[in-house]
Design a protein around this motif. Structure first.
Motif: not given
Length: 216
Positions: A16, A18-24, A58, A60, A84, A88
């Motif tokens: 999960h 990549r999907s967590r990385d896409g969450v604001s 990820p 953030h 990830i 960055k």
């Protein structure tokens, strides 16, 4: 910690990542980071201080802290999460809480949000002791957890596969646990609307003379 539980957590978060990385990042989490940064300033630990982001996901929050002048090191159990973070430009290592391969007294502060949820209760003091070891003598800790009730085990309603292990504490219980290793400076509860949990926000300092030597 049971190796099977650890392996399950690692696999679940790898899948999960990549999907967590896409969450604001939610606004209340930004507010918590701003409070942490203000606390760093208030104790003369401003920009340039070494921060350990324990259970960084990820990255953030690490990026936010880095953009506000902190030197951040990320640690996570998941290889994908660490990849990830590195993408960055963050310093990041695959590591778990039970064997922190980091230099003693090397960090000014630790930031950890909803990561120690996955630590079994009989291992919690061991993990706190590992965290205490890597903090400088005047080091500070921000620790946030979902909780407000007592529970431990695989979360049956978890949408992640494989399903993850969680440990939750009542407010007084988590404060007692943390106080065995750290001096709590501030404790507050943030209600999480639409969920069965609250968020426990804890600001603490390394004890001046910490005689803690392991789990009891």
């Amino acid at each position: 910690m049971d190796p099977g539980v650890k392996a399950t957590l690692k696999l679940s978060y790898d899948q999960h990542a990549r999907s967590r990385d896409g969450v604001s990042v939610q606004s209340w989490k930004v507010e918590e980071m701003d409070r942490f940064l203000a606390w760093l300033q208030s104790v003369d630990k401003g920009s340039g201080q070494r921060i350990l982001d324990l259970g960084s996901g990820p990255g953030h929050q690490a990026i936010y802290l880095k953009n506000h002048g902190c030197e951040v090191t990320c640690v996570d159990l998941s290889d994908e999460m660490v990849n990830i973070c590195r993408e960055k430009g963050l310093e990041a290592f695959v590591m778990d809480f039970y064997s922190l391969d980091l230099e003693s007294e090397s960090f000014d502060a630790i930031w950890t949000m909803n990561a120690l949820l996955h630590v079994p209760k009989d291992s919690f003091l061991q993990v706190l002791s590992n965290m205490e070891r890597v903090l400088k003598p005047d080091g500070i800790l921000y620790l946030g957890l979902y909780g407000g009730f007592e529970s431990e085990g695989i979360w049956e309603n978890d949408t992640y596969r494989p399903q993850r292990f969680f440990a939750f504490y009542e407010d007084k219980h988590i404060q007692r646990k943390i106080s065995e290793v750290f001096d709590i400076e501030y404790f507050s509860v943030l209600p999480m609307e639409g969920t069965q949990v609250d968020y426990q926000s804890i600001f603490a300092k390394k004890k001046k003379s910490n005689l803690f030597s392991g789990p009891k």
